[in-house]
Scaffold this active site. Structure first.
Site, PDB file in Angstrom:
ATOM      1  CG  ASP A 197      -1.757   1.183   1.396  1.00 21.26           C
ATOM      2  OD1 ASP A 197      -2.328   1.618   0.391  1.00 21.26           O
ATOM      3  OD2 ASP A 197      -1.845   1.696   2.523  1.00 21.26           O
TER       4      ASP A 197
ATOM      5  CB  THR B  76      -2.082   6.379   2.102  1.00 20.55           C
ATOM      6  OG1 THR B  76      -2.184   7.021   0.833  1.00 20.55           O
ATOM      7  CG2 THR B  76      -2.383   7.384   3.196  1.00 20.55           C
TER       8      THR B  76
ATOM      9  CB  THR C 216      -1.555   3.936  -4.496  1.00 22.04           C
ATOM     10  OG1 THR C 216      -2.028   5.168  -3.956  1.00 22.04           O
ATOM     11  CG2 THR C 216      -1.216   4.141  -5.964  1.00 22.04           C
TER      12      THR C 216
ATOM     13  CG  ASP D 248      -3.799  -1.577   3.199  1.00 22.02           C
ATOM     14  OD1 ASP D 248      -4.124  -1.338   2.027  1.00 22.02           O
ATOM     15  OD2 ASP D 248      -3.305  -0.714   3.959  1.00 22.02           O
TER      16      ASP D 248
END
Length: 550
Positions: free
Chosen positions: A61, A63, A375, A495
């Protein structure tokens, strides 16, 4: 027991003890201990220790995993004008708050100083509205004297647009106010479901639109720049989710009208505007923000009649009470309201990289591991971040797949194969859009072409992907290369599917909660610790366990 002559039970017991001790040593390793969080690396599945040394694919991921997930409001686009400078700190003294007694008292009370819209003679900045970062209001790093001039000048063509924009920031959110007493003074802080929303509400407060509370009668109470207090009855909220990529609130304005306010990803909001006139310049600004690596959102709104709202509310209540397919029905009713908007503006928020992310990714790539970054950002933002964290480099060939029609996607994949064969560059990177990826996963032929191309790439960046798509991408690679080990790393609840789908899941304990860390096989404090976890502990566990068995 049947095979005890070939594989002694004592060997299995010994191997389990060895793996347990390896997990203990991983937890003791000071090199992967996060002092800021007082958190050692946690091993929640010691059976995978040796597989850490066999990882060939990392799915990450962005962020909160590669970045700090601490957002700072940097720039905005209102009407035809973009506001905000690229400097990290305001350079003009007129943009700083003064240290007067009244200002100190205001900050101690937990609210920003009231703005009187008196401009500084030298800079044109409204006194008491302008502020610098670190002056009592977090998540804001904004500097632009022109903005304050336009905000103060009632005759300026953008004056009304600015105040409409700031009012939108202060009203369209689900932030919870927390008030506590510190040294005899009441201090106000915000608790938000996402760092982006926290930054936007703090930005509104920074500019004088102070969100005080949501009272017992469900009124949003704001303190306005002129010092007055206004109440806006909150009628309904359609909350954000990763599939819709937007949120909407309905409030009753002081004149009695009902206003629908929406904010979300530009690719989603743009399709729901009544006219694209305002998007001509805004799209250019959004691209420039993305090239700087800033996260962007669009703000939009519209007025509706009481009759339209009541009719819609009846449908919404009926969908909310449904016992089957409740979420789908609510989403369908929400779609009926979220259209025909007028563009209000755009925001740009900075999320800085974590320490040593670039160095860690460089080492992992040198070790022969392929890195995939998944993302939700747009392509331009993802590419900029890719350069910042050394996922992409100037001496790497790039192939962008962003078509939305199957025939066009097939052509782009074919062109990328040809370019790769002709290129003399050693490394190549693939950038694919989320809508494109959706088409690829639904078409077996496209999927085969895509995986064949991705196998030739050193890195892959997938943009605008949903949590479900993240898990699907990991599963695609697992199914194509069952003998290769995959690792997924993330920090948030979105996630978790990706983490549990990969052979090895690594969770980062971050600002978005502990869901990812709890669902993972290994929990770490920062991305940089992945280097030692794989290349030191993973390799040594693989080597030592081989010795035990042999």
């Amino acid at each position: 027991l049947i095979f005890c002559d070939f594989v002694p039970i004592s060997l299995l017991v010994t191997l389990e003890i060895v793996k347990f001790m390896q997990a203990v040593f991983i937890g003791w390793d000071a090199a992967i201990y996060d002092e800021t969080k007082d958190m050692p690396t946690k091993v929640q599945s010691s059976n995978l220790n040796e597989e850490l040394g066999q990882v060939e694919y990392i799915f990450s991921d962005k962020t909160g995993t590669l970045t700090q997930n601490i957002m700072e409001f940097k720039k905005m686009c209102i009407g035809p004008v973009s506001y905000g400078t690229s400097s990290a700190q305001p350079q003009t003294s007129g943009t700083q708050r003064t240290d007067s007694d009244s200002d100190t008292e205001s900050q101690a009370s937990g609210r920003p100083k009231r703005a009187e819209f008196k401009t500084n003679n030298k800079t044109g900045v409204p006194a008491q509205v302008a502020a610098g970062p670190g002056k009592g209001i977090p998540n804001v790093n904004f500097s632009d004297p022109a903005f304050y001039e336009h905000m103060a000048d009632e005759r300026h063509e953008n004056h009304a647009n600015i105040h409409r924009f700031l009012l939108h920031l202060a009203l369209c959110h689900t932030v919870i106010v927390e008030t506590k007493e510190v040294d005899g003074q009441q201090q106000t802080s915000y608790n938000a479901s996402s760092p982006d929303e926290l930054a936007l509400v703090n930005a509104a407060r920074f500019f004088g639109y102070f969100f005080r509370e949501r009272d017992a009668a469900n009124n949003i109470v704001l303190e306005l720049p002129d010092g007055s207090v206004a109440e806006y009855p909150l009628l309904n909220v359609i909350e954000f989710d990763s599939t819709r990529k937007r949120m909407t609130v309905m409030v009753r304005m002081p004149d009695g009208s009902v206003k629908v306010m929406c904010k979300g990803a530009d690719s989603v909001i743009e399709k729901r505007l009544s006219t694209k006139d305002g998007m001509v310049k805004t799209s250019g600004y959004l691209e420039s923000y993305a090239e700087e690596g800033l996260r962007t959102l669009l703000l939009a709104e519209k007025h509706i009649t009481d009759e339209d709202y009541e009719a819609w509310q009846d449908k919404f209540d009926e969908a909310s009470l449904a016992t089957e397919n409740r979420d789908a029905k609510i989403g369908q009713v929400a779609d009926e309201m979220e259209y025909g908007f007028e563009l209000v503006g755009a925001t740009a928020i900075e999320d800085r990289l974590q320490d040593e992310v670039a160095a860690t990714i460089s080492v992992l790539k040198e070790a022969g591991i392929k890195v995939w970054v998944l993302t939700g950002d747009k392509i331009e933002t993802a590419i900029n971040i890719g350069y910042s964290c050394k996922v992409l480099s100037n001496d790497m060939g790039q192939h962008i797949i962003d078509a939305t029609e199957p025939a066009d996607i097939s052509d782009q994949l074919l062109d990328a194969h040809k370019e790769h064969r002709k290129s003399k560059l050693a490394d190549h990177g693939l950038i694919v859009a989320g809508d494109t990826l959706l088409q690829i996963t639904e078409d077996p032929d496209l999927c085969e072409d895509f995986l064949s191309l991705s196998d030739k790439m050193k890195v892959v960046i997938a943009c605008r992907v949903s949590p479900k798509q993240k898990a699907e991408v990991v599963q695609l690679v697992k199914d194509r290369y069952p003998e290769k080990r995959t690792l997924a790393i993330g920090d948030g609840a979105n996630d978790v599917n990706m983490i549990t789908t990969a052979h090895i899941g690594v969770g980062i304990s971050g600002l978005e909660g502990q869901q990812a860390a709890r669902a993972s096989d290994y929990a770490i404090g920062q991305f940089k610790y992945l280097r030692n976890l794989l290349l030191v502990h993973g390799r040594e566990s693989y080597r030592k366990n081989s010795y035990v068995v042999c």
